[in-house]
Design a protein around this motif. Structure first.
Motif, PDB file in Angstrom:
ATOM      1  N   ARG A 131      41.034  72.491 122.157  1.00 40.15           N
ATOM      2  CA  ARG A 131      40.968  73.069 120.419  1.00 40.15           C
ATOM      3  C   ARG A 131      41.530  74.184 119.762  1.00 40.15           C
ATOM      4  NH1 ARG A 131      39.297  68.819 116.492  1.00 40.15           N
ATOM      5  NH2 ARG A 131      38.208  67.677 118.106  1.00 40.15           N
ATOM      6  N   GLU A 132      42.692  74.270 119.478  1.00 44.03           N
ATOM      7  CA  GLU A 132      43.003  75.063 118.968  1.00 44.03           C
ATOM      8  C   GLU A 132      43.623  75.876 117.939  1.00 44.03           C
ATOM      9  OE1 GLU A 132      44.995  79.108 119.267  1.00 44.03           O
ATOM     10  OE2 GLU A 132      44.314  78.313 121.215  1.00 44.03           O
ATOM     11  N   PRO A 133      43.167  76.786 116.627  1.00 45.90           N
ATOM     12  CA  PRO A 133      43.865  77.268 115.113  1.00 45.90           C
ATOM     13  C   PRO A 133      44.928  77.101 115.437  1.00 45.90           C
ATOM     14  CG  PRO A 133      42.359  78.637 116.454  1.00 45.90           C
ATOM     15  CD  PRO A 133      42.364  78.073 117.758  1.00 45.90           C
ATOM     16  N   PHE A 134      46.241  76.761 115.258  1.00 46.64           N
ATOM     17  CA  PHE A 134      47.006  76.776 114.806  1.00 46.64           C
ATOM     18  C   PHE A 134      47.709  78.155 114.257  1.00 46.64           C
ATOM     19  CE2 PHE A 134      47.029  72.362 117.838  1.00 46.64           C
ATOM     20  CZ  PHE A 134      47.523  73.240 118.395  1.00 46.64           C
ATOM     21  N   VAL A 135      48.752  78.762 114.190  1.00 46.73           N
ATOM     22  CA  VAL A 135      48.694  79.633 113.301  1.00 46.73           C
ATOM     23  C   VAL A 135      50.035  79.345 112.721  1.00 46.73           C
ATOM     24  CG1 VAL A 135      49.338  81.487 114.680  1.00 46.73           C
ATOM     25  CG2 VAL A 135      48.672  82.455 112.745  1.00 46.73           C
ATOM     26  N   ASP A 136      49.853  79.232 111.316  1.00 45.96           N
ATOM     27  CA  ASP A 136      51.881  79.756 110.606  1.00 45.96           C
ATOM     28  C   ASP A 136      51.841  81.173 111.323  1.00 45.96           C
ATOM     29  OD1 ASP A 136      54.053  79.339 109.073  1.00 45.96           O
ATOM     30  OD2 ASP A 136      53.106  77.742 108.222  1.00 45.96           O
ATOM     31  N   LEU A 137      53.985  80.620 112.111  1.00 45.38           N
ATOM     32  CA  LEU A 137      54.295  82.177 112.252  1.00 45.38           C
ATOM     33  C   LEU A 137      54.428  83.472 110.830  1.00 45.38           C
ATOM     34  CD1 LEU A 137      56.636  81.741 114.558  1.00 45.38           C
ATOM     35  CD2 LEU A 137      55.178  83.684 114.598  1.00 45.38           C
ATOM     36  N   ARG A 138      54.361  82.177 109.127  1.00 42.41           N
ATOM     37  CA  ARG A 138      54.320  83.275 108.362  1.00 42.41           C
ATOM     38  C   ARG A 138      53.506  84.568 107.754  1.00 42.41           C
ATOM     39  NH1 ARG A 138      56.384  78.246 104.842  1.00 42.41           N
ATOM     40  NH2 ARG A 138      54.435  77.029 106.014  1.00 42.41           N
ATOM     41  N   ASP A 139      52.537  83.324 108.281  1.00 40.58           N
ATOM     42  CA  ASP A 139      51.138  84.405 107.849  1.00 40.58           C
ATOM     43  C   ASP A 139      51.343  85.162 109.242  1.00 40.58           C
ATOM     44  OD1 ASP A 139      49.817  82.406 106.277  1.00 40.58           O
ATOM     45  OD2 ASP A 139      48.710  81.370 106.985  1.00 40.58           O
ATOM     46  N   VAL A 140      51.148  84.814 110.209  1.00 41.61           N
ATOM     47  CA  VAL A 140      51.169  86.824 110.552  1.00 41.61           C
ATOM     48  C   VAL A 140      52.183  87.287 110.461  1.00 41.61           C
ATOM     49  CG1 VAL A 140      51.874  86.877 113.900  1.00 41.61           C
ATOM     50  CG2 VAL A 140      50.976  84.733 112.911  1.00 41.61           C
ATOM     51  N   ALA A 141      53.811  87.164 110.189  1.00 41.30           N
ATOM     52  CA  ALA A 141      55.034  87.503 109.649  1.00 41.30           C
ATOM     53  C   ALA A 141      54.222  88.614 108.678  1.00 41.30           C
ATOM     54  CB  ALA A 141      55.270  87.087 109.029  1.00 41.30           C
ATOM     55  N   ASN A 142      53.154  87.958 107.631  1.00 38.06           N
ATOM     56  CA  ASN A 142      52.874  88.930 106.146  1.00 38.06           C
ATOM     57  C   ASN A 142      51.583  89.430 106.317  1.00 38.06           C
ATOM     58  OD1 ASN A 142      54.544  87.405 104.744  1.00 38.06           O
ATOM     59  ND2 ASN A 142      52.716  85.886 104.161  1.00 38.06           N
ATOM     60  N   VAL A 143      50.423  89.522 108.162  1.00 33.27           N
ATOM     61  CA  VAL A 143      50.161  90.376 108.399  1.00 33.27           C
ATOM     62  C   VAL A 143      50.768  91.763 108.896  1.00 33.27           C
ATOM     63  CG1 VAL A 143      48.278  90.572 110.059  1.00 33.27           C
ATOM     64  CG2 VAL A 143      47.922  88.416 107.857  1.00 33.27           C
ATOM     65  N   VAL A 144      51.549  91.270 109.980  1.00 34.81           N
ATOM     66  CA  VAL A 144      52.443  92.586 110.408  1.00 34.81           C
ATOM     67  C   VAL A 144      52.802  92.923 109.125  1.00 34.81           C
ATOM     68  CG1 VAL A 144      54.463  93.426 111.566  1.00 34.81           C
ATOM     69  CG2 VAL A 144      52.779  90.923 112.689  1.00 34.81           C
ATOM     70  N   VAL A 145      53.615  92.899 108.605  1.00 33.50           N
ATOM     71  CA  VAL A 145      54.172  92.969 106.976  1.00 33.50           C
ATOM     72  C   VAL A 145      52.987  94.899 106.622  1.00 33.50           C
ATOM     73  CG1 VAL A 145      55.322  93.962 105.297  1.00 33.50           C
ATOM     74  CG2 VAL A 145      56.084  92.104 106.937  1.00 33.50           C
ATOM     75  N   ALA A 146      52.166  93.835 106.316  1.00 28.70           N
ATOM     76  CA  ALA A 146      50.796  94.188 105.945  1.00 28.70           C
ATOM     77  C   ALA A 146      50.396  95.941 106.535  1.00 28.70           C
ATOM     78  CB  ALA A 146      49.369  94.400 106.089  1.00 28.70           C
ATOM     79  N   ALA A 147      50.884  95.306 108.105  1.00 27.62           N
ATOM     80  CA  ALA A 147      49.780  96.863 108.271  1.00 27.62           C
ATOM     81  C   ALA A 147      50.781  97.741 109.234  1.00 27.62           C
ATOM     82  CB  ALA A 147      49.687  95.439 110.118  1.00 27.62           C
ATOM     83  N   LEU A 148      52.577  97.462 109.026  1.00 27.09           N
ATOM     84  CA  LEU A 148      52.873  97.673 108.644  1.00 27.09           C
ATOM     85  C   LEU A 148      53.302  98.720 107.800  1.00 27.09           C
ATOM     86  CD1 LEU A 148      56.225  95.828 110.000  1.00 27.09           C
ATOM     87  CD2 LEU A 148      55.151  98.012 111.210  1.00 27.09           C
ATOM     88  N   THR A 149      52.874  98.870 106.088  1.00 28.66           N
ATOM     89  CA  THR A 149      53.265  99.739 104.929  1.00 28.66           C
ATOM     90  C   THR A 149      51.935  99.904 104.817  1.00 28.66           C
ATOM     91  OG1 THR A 149      52.638  96.948 103.749  1.00 28.66           O
ATOM     92  CG2 THR A 149      55.343  97.537 103.873  1.00 28.66           C
ATOM     93  N   ASP A 150      50.671  99.521 105.359  1.00 25.80           N
ATOM     94  CA  ASP A 150      49.093 100.390 105.135  1.00 25.80           C
ATOM     95  C   ASP A 150      49.009 100.757 106.091  1.00 25.80           C
ATOM     96  OD1 ASP A 150      47.488 100.896 103.994  1.00 25.80           O
ATOM     97  OD2 ASP A 150      46.814  99.297 102.505  1.00 25.80           O
ATOM     98  N   GLY A 151      49.696 101.478 106.457  1.00 29.84           N
ATOM     99  CA  GLY A 151      49.051 102.437 108.127  1.00 29.84           C
ATOM    100  C   GLY A 151      47.796 103.016 107.653  1.00 29.84           C
ATOM    101  N   ASP A 152      47.335 103.726 107.172  1.00 33.16           N
ATOM    102  CA  ASP A 152      45.483 103.765 106.928  1.00 33.16           C
ATOM    103  C   ASP A 152      44.488 103.106 106.938  1.00 33.16           C
ATOM    104  OD1 ASP A 152      46.590 106.163 106.167  1.00 33.16           O
ATOM    105  OD2 ASP A 152      46.975 107.007 104.633  1.00 33.16           O
ATOM    106  N   ARG A 153      44.802 101.779 105.972  1.00 33.75           N
ATOM    107  CA  ARG A 153      43.784 101.231 106.368  1.00 33.75           C
ATOM    108  C   ARG A 153      43.466 100.162 107.528  1.00 33.75           C
ATOM    109  NH1 ARG A 153      43.824  96.789 101.542  1.00 33.75           N
ATOM    110  NH2 ARG A 153      43.627  98.419 100.473  1.00 33.75           N
ATOM    111  N   TYR A 154      44.451  99.878 108.351  1.00 35.59           N
ATOM    112  CA  TYR A 154      44.554  98.617 109.797  1.00 35.59           C
ATOM    113  C   TYR A 154      45.550  99.749 110.423  1.00 35.59           C
ATOM    114  CZ  TYR A 154      44.880  95.527 105.563  1.00 35.59           C
ATOM    115  OH  TYR A 154      44.631  94.701 104.776  1.00 35.59           O
ATOM    116  N   ALA A 155      45.098 101.498 110.585  1.00 33.61           N
ATOM    117  CA  ALA A 155      45.460 102.263 112.149  1.00 33.61           C
ATOM    118  C   ALA A 155      44.342 102.120 112.899  1.00 33.61           C
ATOM    119  CB  ALA A 155      45.665 103.201 111.571  1.00 33.61           C
TER     120      ALA A 155
END
Length: 256
Positions: A131-155
């Motif tokens: 069993r595999e919880p397939f993830v949508d690449l759009r969700d991955v991209a949105n998480v990456v953008v959040a990490a790029l723009t909010d470095g303090d929260r996710y550093a």
């Protein structure tokens, strides 16, 4: 990824050979990085683990020396061979974030798997009944953008992202078939036998061995669990595999 970053108001400099940037040519790195505030990179899979670790470490240190403040690396959940590469990023001095993703839903709609489904109506793959919880690449991209723009929260963190449920590969193929209006079948095979297929098409032996070892490890059940990174970062439920399948089918992805 670039579209998600642009939608968030970021100015994007995409790096590719066509744009004069080559991951294997270190002399191109500086021009790619100079003037950037943040950089996103994907762990290389077309080289050995030792080479990937070395190159990511060198790239990250050069980025820091050129004033890049935040680095985000896309990695994989449960892939132990990726950990030294993640550690090389962490040791660079950058404000770093690792995004560890489950198996992409879009692997069914892009690349070799989609051609197999479209042409033969059958997916031969070493996924067993795991069993595999397939993830949508759009969700991955949105998480990456959040990490790029909010470095303090996710550093300094590794964010694990997955879809919201745990179908098997057989169930996923059946779901794709229902969305596409076709009868599609799934045939599980051992990873070693699966490796004979790309080898027969001329894929280099080193890449074939990498794929075989990757599938033997990642598809052994270790990832048969959900992760809450999408909800934590985006404040909503991850996109469901069924939503992906319906949209891709509507675009004619799996038409015979």
């Amino acid at each position: 990824m670039a579209r998600s970053a642009e939608a968030a108001g970021l100015t994007v400099r995409a790096a590719s050979r066509a744009r004069g940037s080559d991951w294997l040519d270190r002399s191109t790195w500086a021009d790619t990085l100079r003037g950037a505030d943040a950089a996103y990179l994907v762990r290389p899979t077309d080289v050995g683990s030792a080479e990937a670790t070395r190159d990511v470490g060198l790239f990250a240190r050069e980025a820091v020396s050129l004033g890049v403040r935040r680095l985000v690396l896309l990695s994989a959940r449960g892939e132990e061979r990726a950990r030294p590469t993640e550690e090389a990023l962490a040791g660079s001095g950058a404000r770093w974030t690792v995004v560890r993703a489950a198996w992409f839903a879009q692997n069914f709609s892009e690349g070799p798997l989609v051609e197999e489904l479209r042409q033969s109506g059958e997916l031969v793959f070493p996924g067993g009944e795991v069993r595999e919880p397939f993830v949508d690449l759009r969700d991955v991209a949105n998480v990456v953008v959040a990490a790029l723009t909010d470095g303090d929260r996710y550093a300094g963190r590794a964010l694990k992202v997955s879809g919201p449920r745990l179908p098997t590969f057989r169930e996923a193929v059946a779901e794709v078939g229902r969305a596409a209006g076709r009868e599609l079948t799934y045939t599980p095979v051992p990873a070693r036998r699966y490796g004979e297929r790309p080898a027969g098409f001329g894929v280099p032996a080193q890449e074939v061995e990498f794929l075989v070892e990757l599938f033997e490890s990642l598809l052994d059940g270790r990832n048969s669990r959900l992760s809450d990174g999408v909800r934590e970062v985006l404040g909503r439920e991850a996109r469901d595999f069924g939503e992906f399948a319906r949209e891709a089918a509507g675009a004619g992805v799996w038409k015979a």
